[in-house]
Design a protein around this motif. Structure first.
Motif, mmCIF file in Angstrom:
data_model
loop_
_atom_site.group_PDB
_atom_site.id
_atom_site.type_symbol
_atom_site.label_atom_id
_atom_site.label_comp_id
_atom_site.label_asym_id
_atom_site.label_seq_id
_atom_site.Cartn_x
_atom_site.Cartn_y
_atom_site.Cartn_z
ATOM 1 N N PRO A 10 0.833 -1.209 0.000
ATOM 2 C CA PRO A 10 0.000 0.000 0.000
ATOM 3 C C PRO A 10 0.866 1.258 0.000
ATOM 4 N N ALA A 60 -1.951 0.833 5.894
ATOM 5 C CA ALA A 60 -3.042 0.394 5.018
ATOM 6 C C ALA A 60 -4.420 0.593 5.628
ATOM 7 N N MET A 85 -9.495 3.861 7.145
ATOM 8 C CA MET A 85 -9.845 3.644 5.742
ATOM 9 C C MET A 85 -11.207 2.962 5.654
ATOM 10 N N TRP A 106 -9.464 3.719 0.170
ATOM 11 C CA TRP A 106 -8.585 3.457 -0.964
ATOM 12 C C TRP A 106 -9.411 3.528 -2.235
ATOM 13 N N LYS A 111 -4.440 -0.067 -3.633
ATOM 14 C CA LYS A 111 -4.058 0.778 -2.492
ATOM 15 C C LYS A 111 -2.907 1.723 -2.847
ATOM 16 N N LEU A 114 -5.345 7.351 -2.398
ATOM 17 C CA LEU A 114 -6.305 7.595 -1.318
ATOM 18 C C LEU A 114 -7.384 8.521 -1.829
#
Length: 164
Positions: A10, A60, A85, A106, A111, A114
């Motif tokens: 990520p 992540a 997230m 995401w 990933k 953003l």
């Protein structure tokens, strides 16, 4: 190559980032927000002069940020926030000084980008953060009443602050 080896890690934006420049169609972005011609021109000048630093810690699953500057209404603006997230919206102070809702996720399964979305405002924003070479890029667009992205895009280009 095995599937595990082909997966990228990520994106990690952790570090201190300083706004280097603002690009894009500022006039159309402010027009999308409903501003008059004179207000759009003044707002674009202010945007080009903004100074902002973001200190980011992330993985992540969560995004933490301490922002310094970057506010049209208060150049000494400071705020710290943390988002999970895909989690619930939190209250956040936007660059105009208004309190809006903010959520992070995401963009897709890789990933590598953003996405932040705002709510509880007349012209919700869609913000994407990603890496381009050595720079962190943050694009901002308004979302119309039908949930579609409007044409005006502000592109914020950040450079990493290297510790001495």
């Amino acid at each position: 190559m095995s599937e595990a080896k082909s997966l990228k890690r990520p994106m990690d934006l952790s570090g201190e980032w300083r706004l280097k420049k603002v690009e894009g169609d500022l006039d159309q972005f402010f027009k999308d927000m409903g501003y008059s011609y004179l207000i759009r021109k003044a707002a674009a000048l202010v945007m080009l002069a903004l100074r902002k630093t973001e200190i980011i810690t992330m993985d992540a699953f969560k995004f933490q940020c301490f922002e310094k500057g970057g506010s049209v209404s208060n150049p000494l603006h400071r705020q710290e926030f943390e988002l999970k997230m895909g989690g619930n919206m939190i209250s956040w102070i936007d660059p105009t000084g208004a309190v809006v809702d903010l959520r992070a996720r995401w963009e897709d399964g890789t990933k590598q980008t953003l996405v932040f979305e705002t709510g509880n405002e007349n012209f919700p924003k869609y913000v994407k953060k990603y890496m381009k070479g050595e720079h962190m890029i943050s694009t901002v667009q308004c979302i119309d009443k039908d949930g579609k992205l409007m044409p005006g895009v502000v592109v914020n280009v950040y450079e990493k602050v290297l510790k001495k």
